[in-house]
Structures are given as C-alpha cells and as structure tokens.
Design a protein around this motif. Sequence first.
Motif, PDB file in Angstrom:
ATOM      1  N   LEU A 161      49.316  51.481  98.570  1.00 22.69           N
ATOM      2  CA  LEU A 161      49.556  51.566  96.929  1.00 22.69           C
ATOM      3  C   LEU A 161      49.407  49.871  96.562  1.00 22.69           C
ATOM      4  O   LEU A 161      49.365  49.756  95.394  1.00 22.69           O
ATOM      5  N   LEU A 162      49.628  49.140  97.687  1.00 18.34           N
ATOM      6  CA  LEU A 162      49.621  47.551  97.216  1.00 18.34           C
ATOM      7  C   LEU A 162      48.270  46.890  97.522  1.00 18.34           C
ATOM      8  O   LEU A 162      47.664  45.807  97.424  1.00 18.34           O
ATOM      9  N   MET A 163      47.357  47.698  98.080  1.00 21.55           N
ATOM     10  CA  MET A 163      46.149  47.248  98.474  1.00 21.55           C
ATOM     11  C   MET A 163      44.882  47.957  97.808  1.00 21.55           C
ATOM     12  O   MET A 163      44.956  49.160  97.132  1.00 21.55           O
ATOM     13  N   ASP A 164      43.671  47.409  97.776  1.00 25.94           N
ATOM     14  CA  ASP A 164      42.402  48.029  97.199  1.00 25.94           C
ATOM     15  C   ASP A 164      42.105  48.975  98.272  1.00 25.94           C
ATOM     16  O   ASP A 164      42.256  48.751  99.525  1.00 25.94           O
ATOM     17  N   GLY A 165      41.274  50.066  97.859  1.00 24.47           N
ATOM     18  CA  GLY A 165      40.651  50.845  98.800  1.00 24.47           C
ATOM     19  C   GLY A 165      41.439  51.942  99.358  1.00 24.47           C
ATOM     20  O   GLY A 165      42.580  52.105  98.785  1.00 24.47           O
ATOM     21  N   VAL A 166      41.110  52.864 100.132  1.00 24.42           N
ATOM     22  CA  VAL A 166      41.464  53.985 100.483  1.00 24.42           C
ATOM     23  C   VAL A 166      41.873  53.681 102.016  1.00 24.42           C
ATOM     24  O   VAL A 166      41.599  53.269 103.005  1.00 24.42           O
ATOM     25  N   THR A 167      43.265  54.368 102.376  1.00 24.03           N
ATOM     26  CA  THR A 167      43.670  54.522 103.684  1.00 24.03           C
ATOM     27  C   THR A 167      43.312  55.856 104.274  1.00 24.03           C
ATOM     28  O   THR A 167      43.468  57.025 103.775  1.00 24.03           O
ATOM     29  N   VAL A 168      42.459  55.976 105.617  1.00 24.83           N
ATOM     30  CA  VAL A 168      42.174  57.121 106.066  1.00 24.83           C
ATOM     31  C   VAL A 168      43.283  57.418 107.392  1.00 24.83           C
ATOM     32  O   VAL A 168      43.216  56.376 108.254  1.00 24.83           O
ATOM     33  N   VAL A 169      43.896  58.508 107.106  1.00 27.53           N
ATOM     34  CA  VAL A 169      44.838  58.805 108.205  1.00 27.53           C
ATOM     35  C   VAL A 169      44.078  60.057 109.223  1.00 27.53           C
ATOM     36  O   VAL A 169      43.857  61.119 108.788  1.00 27.53           O
ATOM     37  N   LEU A 191      43.454  59.590 102.604  1.00 30.02           N
ATOM     38  CA  LEU A 191      42.853  60.651 102.904  1.00 30.02           C
ATOM     39  C   LEU A 191      43.170  61.309 104.191  1.00 30.02           C
ATOM     40  O   LEU A 191      43.135  60.041 105.144  1.00 30.02           O
ATOM     41  N   TYR A 192      43.620  62.429 104.629  1.00 26.74           N
ATOM     42  CA  TYR A 192      43.935  62.818 105.838  1.00 26.74           C
ATOM     43  C   TYR A 192      42.868  63.724 106.413  1.00 26.74           C
ATOM     44  O   TYR A 192      42.186  64.590 105.899  1.00 26.74           O
ATOM     45  N   VAL A 193      42.434  63.362 107.745  1.00 25.78           N
ATOM     46  CA  VAL A 193      41.396  63.902 108.380  1.00 25.78           C
ATOM     47  C   VAL A 193      41.916  64.271 109.966  1.00 25.78           C
ATOM     48  O   VAL A 193      42.571  63.441 110.326  1.00 25.78           O
ATOM     49  N   ALA A 194      40.967  65.433 110.641  1.00 23.33           N
ATOM     50  CA  ALA A 194      41.497  65.675 111.864  1.00 23.33           C
ATOM     51  C   ALA A 194      40.534  64.629 112.667  1.00 23.33           C
ATOM     52  O   ALA A 194      39.299  64.384 112.144  1.00 23.33           O
ATOM     53  N   PRO A 195      40.789  64.401 114.160  1.00 20.03           N
ATOM     54  CA  PRO A 195      39.878  63.473 114.678  1.00 20.03           C
ATOM     55  C   PRO A 195      38.610  64.162 114.926  1.00 20.03           C
ATOM     56  O   PRO A 195      37.523  63.155 114.952  1.00 20.03           O
ATOM     57  N   GLU A 196      38.313  65.471 115.168  1.00 23.23           N
ATOM     58  CA  GLU A 196      36.978  66.067 115.413  1.00 23.23           C
ATOM     59  C   GLU A 196      36.413  65.788 114.192  1.00 23.23           C
ATOM     60  O   GLU A 196      34.950  65.393 114.082  1.00 23.23           O
ATOM     61  N   ARG A 197      36.788  65.688 113.051  1.00 24.29           N
ATOM     62  CA  ARG A 197      35.841  65.444 111.709  1.00 24.29           C
ATOM     63  C   ARG A 197      35.549  63.813 111.824  1.00 24.29           C
ATOM     64  O   ARG A 197      34.427  63.603 111.245  1.00 24.29           O
ATOM     65  N   LEU A 198      36.372  63.147 112.056  1.00 25.83           N
ATOM     66  CA  LEU A 198      36.335  61.542 112.034  1.00 25.83           C
ATOM     67  C   LEU A 198      35.072  61.330 113.155  1.00 25.83           C
ATOM     68  O   LEU A 198      34.447  60.286 112.554  1.00 25.83           O
ATOM     69  N   LEU A 199      35.102  62.033 113.754  1.00 32.67           N
ATOM     70  CA  LEU A 199      34.072  61.578 115.135  1.00 32.67           C
ATOM     71  C   LEU A 199      32.604  62.200 114.574  1.00 32.67           C
ATOM     72  O   LEU A 199      31.481  61.976 115.237  1.00 32.67           O
ATOM     73  N   ASN A 200      32.615  62.953 113.628  1.00 29.38           N
ATOM     74  CA  ASN A 200      31.180  63.700 113.187  1.00 29.38           C
ATOM     75  C   ASN A 200      30.253  62.752 112.635  1.00 29.38           C
ATOM     76  O   ASN A 200      30.833  61.739 111.892  1.00 29.38           O
ATOM     77  N   PRO A 201      29.106  62.558 112.988  1.00 28.82           N
ATOM     78  CA  PRO A 201      28.077  61.560 112.750  1.00 28.82           C
ATOM     79  C   PRO A 201      28.067  61.447 111.133  1.00 28.82           C
ATOM     80  O   PRO A 201      27.915  60.333 110.610  1.00 28.82           O
ATOM     81  N   TYR A 202      27.860  62.633 110.581  1.00 30.56           N
ATOM     82  CA  TYR A 202      27.702  62.567 109.260  1.00 30.56           C
ATOM     83  C   TYR A 202      28.859  61.878 108.396  1.00 30.56           C
ATOM     84  O   TYR A 202      28.735  61.124 107.278  1.00 30.56           O
ATOM     85  N   PHE A 203      30.044  62.542 108.808  1.00 30.22           N
ATOM     86  CA  PHE A 203      31.380  61.730 108.034  1.00 30.22           C
ATOM     87  C   PHE A 203      31.590  60.260 108.319  1.00 30.22           C
ATOM     88  O   PHE A 203      31.949  59.624 107.450  1.00 30.22           O
TER      89      PHE A 203
END
Length: 593
Positions: free
Chosen positions: A52-60, A109-121
Amino acid sequence: MSKLQILEDYFGHSGFRPLQEEVVDAILAQQDVLMILPTGGGKSLCYQLPTLLMDGVTVVVSPLLALMHDQVTALKANGISAAMLSSMQTQEESHQIESELKAGRIKLLYVAPERLLNPYFLGFLEQLSINFFVIDEAHCVSEWGHEFREHYRGLSLLKERFPQTPIAAFTATATKVVEEDIAANLRLHAPKRVRGSLFRSNLTVQAQHRIKDGRDQLLEFLKSHQNSAGIIYTLSRKQTESVAHFLQTKGIEAHAYHAGLSTEEKNRTYKAFVEDKVQIVVATIAFGMGIDKSNIRFVVHLSLPKTLENYYQEIGRAGRDGLDSETLLLFSAQDIVQQKSFIEALPDTPYKQHAFDKLDAMVRFANSESCRHQSIAAYFDDRIEACGEKCDNCTATEIQRVDITEASRKLLSSIYRTGQNFGLHYIIDVLRGSREQRVLQNAHDKITVYGIGEEFSRNQWLTIGDKLLELGAVELGEFKVYRLTPFGVEVLKGAHTIEIKKERLSMQKAAPKRRVTFFDDYDAELFDKLRDLRAEIAEVNGIPPYIVFSDKTLKDLSAKKPVSKEEMLEVHGIGEVKYERYGEAFLTLLQEQ
C-alpha cells in the motif's frame, strides 16, 4: 500515509507485533526476505501492508484456492483492492481482472504456482509493474520439507525472468536444512532472514496413549469445548466418516472432509465451517492448510502424524486470534508401525531414510515426558524455557511407574507358544482363558499359558502389548501377526525390567480438566449478542463472520463497551475501514445495553 497510519486505518492495529515492522521495512527497502513465523504470528500483514506504500502490484503465490479466496475476501473487507486468478473463474472474469491489473487498479494478486509457471501468464506479468513477489507456504519448495510440491520447485525461474524484482518468502515451519534449501532454490539475494520463536503461549499441548479407538477420550475432551470450533484429524478417509457419524449420534454437529468427496461437498463443508454453521470438521490432512479461520478453539489428532512439521502446522490452526486454545494428540504403537509401512513402500532414495528420521522425531515427541513446547522448539533449532503450564508434561504431578516385567513375559510367552502366528486380540483371549471357538479349535486351551493372565482386563493387556511394541520387544508381521524380536527374547528370559506409567495401566477416566475459558475479564452475555449480530452481518454480506470482526475484537468490545466512534477505534482490530462498513450496527447494540 505512514506505515503506522495504514496499520491503524486498514488493519485496526495500533502497533506492530514482534518482527513485523522489521520485515515491512526490509520489503520497503527492496530486499529479498525469508520469514519463518508460527501460524497466527501475523505473516500476511508483513506483505499486505508495504504494497500500500509502493507503486505497482504484489503477486502472491499460494498453494490452495480456498486460502487465496479467504485472503482476497478479507482484504476487500479492509478496503484493499485484491484479486485471485484461478480455475474457479470464468474466462470473462479472468479477462476483467487482467484489464484491471493493466490499469493498475489491483494491489495484491493471488495465484497458484501452476499458473505462475504458465508461459502465457509469465508473458502477461512482464507487462505489469510488479513491486515484489510473495511466496507463501515456502516450505513447499524444499524436498526436505514435509509438503514438497513439484510446481513450487519451479519458482526458481522468477529470478531468471524478473531479476530486479525482490522476493519475500514466508512459512510457519522450517528446520535449518529446509531454510537453506528455500533460499537456494528461490535464488534469494542476501535475504533478510527473520525467524520468530516457536512458542505459542495461547496453545495448550497434550499427548496421550490412545485407549482402544480413542473415542471415549475424545468425548471427554469435547466436554470442555461445547459450542467451540475445532478440527479433528484422522489418518484415513473411512475414519473421518465413521468418527463424524459417531459424534453426530452423540448430538455433536460434525462433518467429514477428505479428498474422496466431491468438490461440491467439500466446498459446502468448508464454507459452513468458516461461517460458524458447523462447529467441528473431522478431516484428513487434506483439510486446513492455510485455513484463515481465526476462532478455531481446538485441534485433535486421533493418530500419530508422520512428522513434527505436519503436527506443528496442524495444531497451529487453533487460536490464530491469540485466545486460549487446546490441542490433543492420541496415539498408539500401531500408528508407528503403520507410518513405517508407508515409508517402506517408498523407493530407495536418501529421502526414504530422511522420512524414517522424521518419524522417529515424532515418536520421541509423543512419548516424551519433558515440556512439549520446548521439544517442538528444539526440533526447529529454537531454544526456549519450559512452558510451565501450557502442556500436559509441565502440569503433571510426579509420574508413578509400575513394574510390568512379569506381565510382559506372560504376553511374550503366549505369543511364542501359539507359534507367533496370531494378532494381539487373539493372544489376549488365550491369556485370559477365553472359550472362543477359535481358541478351542486351535487347542490353545491346552497350552501352559492358557488363562494365566486373568489379573488384567483386555484393555490393560492391549496397553501392555502397545508398550512392548514401542520398546521393540515385538514386531508386527503380515496381517498384524505379533512376533518376538531378539530384544523380546531377552525380556522373556528375564534379562530386562519393563515399567509403565501407572496412569496408563490403570485406565482411569481422564481427570476433569479446567475448562479453557476466555470469559474471565469481559461480559459473556454481551459477547453472545455481538456474535449473533456478527453472524447476521456476515450472512447479508456473504462473507465468513470472522472477516467482519474476529472473536478477539468481540471480546474487546464486550470488555470496553465503547459508546462512540472514537472509542470504537480504540478497540483491537477496528480501523477506519472496518468501522465505516460495520461499526454503526455494533455501536447501536452497545449503546442499547
């Protein structure tokens, strides 16, 4: 806004808990972070606040959809823009979230590791302004941990694709070996390492040898937890259903949860539990990892977990709100044999011996007579003083022991003279002079050991058998046949003395325990009214009650009884956002008292 102002307005806290500010500052300074802090210690705030004190999004990155959903719901209730991308959403919903991310309207933004490793994502993420990555449940990265997940291992590519973006990794449990493995695999650069104390001062920890199936002990335990939320862990799917059914026949609202149920049924049970509509869930370990429900008052294990990591994480689901909670472990030597058979079935790798070592540590803990909290801490390389009053060993009076050498020799002799071809129940039938047809058909009523054990009840003989199994005097063969070991032969010949705790052999009912209560310093009747109001508000808003206000907040409200907005904002867990959403209704109720 300053970090303290955000802490108060969005999270309703007037100050940080130990170690939180240190991690928040490290993240704000763009450092990599590795934090090991017990469940309930406040890890989530450490990354939710700095974004909340930073620019941009945090990916969890998080391993469970239910956990992600709970976190996003709680953040939105606090006025923080958050979203999750998962298989739960339609394509339209996913596109909408992607558009909002590109427009910079989402902070977490919350994502599962499977999605994070997807080339498109991964390609999509490269179009965003990411302030830092969060790896939650980071122990899943390590093969030496207790919940290794292959997709987590792949997260090492984050530093390849985003070399300038910091990573903050969080877990509740990690030995030194696991800690090093996490840091190496994620390629953390000179990370800020923060390790909190393992001592959970609000948890009472107990372990008892299970008597038969443990159900009488369970009912005795539940007497002091009426109308409280709790989880009961069992080893098998079948057992979850039979224990849940047993509790229902006793008038206790309990639902089974295991991986074999339909997704719809699992979701229904999970939702009912977090919304306080079901008090008890009987589950395999498939339930509860990362569960965000803060008011779980007890956790029971009806059999021995395979590792201390599993055990500590599972009991950690109790008392996340900081209020007194209780845990109970019931175990027997048969559990140990069963867990060893699971490990034996594994391929021969270095991990196999590692699994045996972890099981041995769990067995030592269960049988230990020293402080339970101290034993857990020592396993994770933490040194603490004995708890004094928060475990059964520290509160036990002087332990009395009885000599069972003669009884042990009788039992071992009966195993030997029946040809080492029978289970324990049959051996006890012979010892106690049973007229069971099978005993007579085998002519075992004619051997010298027949009827020499009538001085002990069946349950006492089962306990003696369990003790001999623990000591390695007997072993279980195929079909649970009991056989003598070389050590057992020595005992039979009189070379060793065998002792057991007197209380374990006497089979007395558990002494009535002092009920765990947290109504000493506030108005319990008012607390119940506030809880009813919370349930109504949660129902209208379609969210779990604890997201409106935690039990700790309701406790504080019923103690302080505020009558104005200013006084409400002094209450634990109520900030500007929560007050604007829910405060007026509670204030009206309080003013009417």
